[in-house]
Design an enzyme around this catalytic site. Structure first.
Site, PDB file in Angstrom:
ATOM      1  CB  CYS A  53      -0.558  -0.264   1.732  1.00 36.36           C
ATOM      2  SG  CYS A  53      -1.754   1.482   1.546  1.00 36.36           S
ATOM      3  CB  CYS A 337      31.230  17.087  11.234  1.00 38.57           C
ATOM      4  SG  CYS A 337      33.340  17.584  12.006  1.00 38.57           S
TER       5      CYS A 337
END
Length: 364
Positions: A53, A337
């Protein structure tokens, strides 16, 4: 009614079952907006998936930072301009599918496909939950060779990890076409929330997902008050997480850490990164190619210090983690980072005891 099969199932589910919350975005409908792709100045990439679906594959991608557009439609068949009645009845060679347009500088294809694999039963050969037939079978339609490589790698990782009792049968096939579905199918989870939630519940999809995966929820990772955080955290940890500070490069706890385990939010405890995705970037801060799950993060635009960057925040901790840059290695091309002070490291040997056993498969 416009969608007889699903609407009947949804109505029956409303009568027979208690409606539970779905595995979609936590953001409100006002916050979930489709980007005007024609005016978008950043990079874009498409990912196309079939997992039964399309209502239930579309909604989990809505509201995720870096995802620009999510469209329900039909893919992989030979017929031109198919309609819902044709596809859902099995009269075409198309599958119900969803096409995700995303900015690869903010979220990688690897992260997108990680989310997809947690939305359906990839071991089902004959359809998906209530919906049976080839039109509801799963598929990953790759748009380029890099997507194919990533999809095959993640599929293999999940199979090797033994997440499911049976092998994954989802085929990885070359993308050929995609036709958007009729407008009343788009954002169905917002237009008909009760029917949508009852359909998910009644079909068994939500139960299946919760049996195999952790569904990201704020209630699992509550954020302490600022008063509690000031007592719990060191001054540096508080400054980084609550005041968006940056710790010194090369002079932080986890930059050189090579131990196996995961890094969690020091504020909420939510899982963030795996040691398997950590690499030496030379920046002086712990760097990763991808998060454990993008749904635990938020990535707002940071215009501070005269720069335009993508900030990375812990969604449930509402805390600053660091930034993401597009100069990382393959397969994602991204460099997350992070500040060590924003995270807590959980060694692999302690993950089960500390409630993170479900993420052990992420340590490769």
């Amino acid at each position: 009614m416009k969608y007889p099969i699903k609407s009947i199932i949804a109505a029956l589910a409303l009568i027979c079952l208690a409606v539970t919350s779905c595995n979609g975005s936590n953001k409100t409908s006002e916050e979930v907006k489709t980007m005007d792709l024609e005016s978008y100045a950043g990079n874009t990439e498409k990912a196309t998936f079939a997992g039964g679906c399309f209502w239930c594959i579309e909604s989990p991608f809505e509201g995720i930072d870096g995802v620009l557009s999510v469209v329900s439609g039909y893919a992989g068949g030979k017929e031109k301009n198919p309609t819902y009645s044709q596809v859902s009845s099995g009269k075409t060679s198309h599958k119900e599918a969803v096409q995700v347009t995303f900015d690869p500088d903010v979220i990688s294809y690897s992260e997108v496909i990680d989310i997809f694999f947690q939305q359906y039963d990839p071991t089902d050969e004959g359809g998906s939950f209530y919906d049976r037939g080839s039109q509801y079978e799963s598929a990953i339609f790759y748009h380029n060779n890099q997507q194919k490589k990533v999809a095959e790698s993640i599929k293999k990782e999940i199979d090797v990890a033994g997440i499911f009792d049976k092998s994954i049968v989802t085929p990885i096939v070359k993308f050929t076409n995609f036709y958007p579905a009729e407008e009343y199918h788009q954002d169905y989870f917002k237009k008909e929330p009760k029917a949508y939630k009852s359909y998910r519940t009644g079909s068994g999809r939500d139960r299946f997902i919760s049996n195999y995966w952790e569904v990201p929820k704020a209630s699992n990772y509550p954020k302490p008050s600022k008063k509690e955080l000031k007592e719990k955290l060191t001054p540096l940890q508080y400054q980084v997480t609550m005041e968006d500070a940056t710790e010194r490069s090369f002079d932080n706890e986890y930059n050189g850490n090579k131990e196996e385990g995961i890094y969690v939010c020091i504020v909420s405890g939510a899982p963030l990164f795996s040691s398997s995705d950590k690499y030496e970037s030379g920046s002086g801060w712990p760097s990763f190619t991808k998060p454990i799950d993008a749904r635990y993060l938020e990535k707002p635009v940071d215009r501070g210090h005269g720069m335009v960057r993508v900030e990375v925040r812990s969604k449930f901790g509402d805390s600053h983690l660091g930034h993401v840059f597009n100069d990382g290695p393959e397969p994602t091309g991204l460099r997350y980072c992070m500040n060590s002070a924003a995270m807590k490291f959980i060694p692999k040997s302690e993950m089960e005891a500390k409630g993170y056993g479900q993420f052990l498969w992420k340590i490769k």
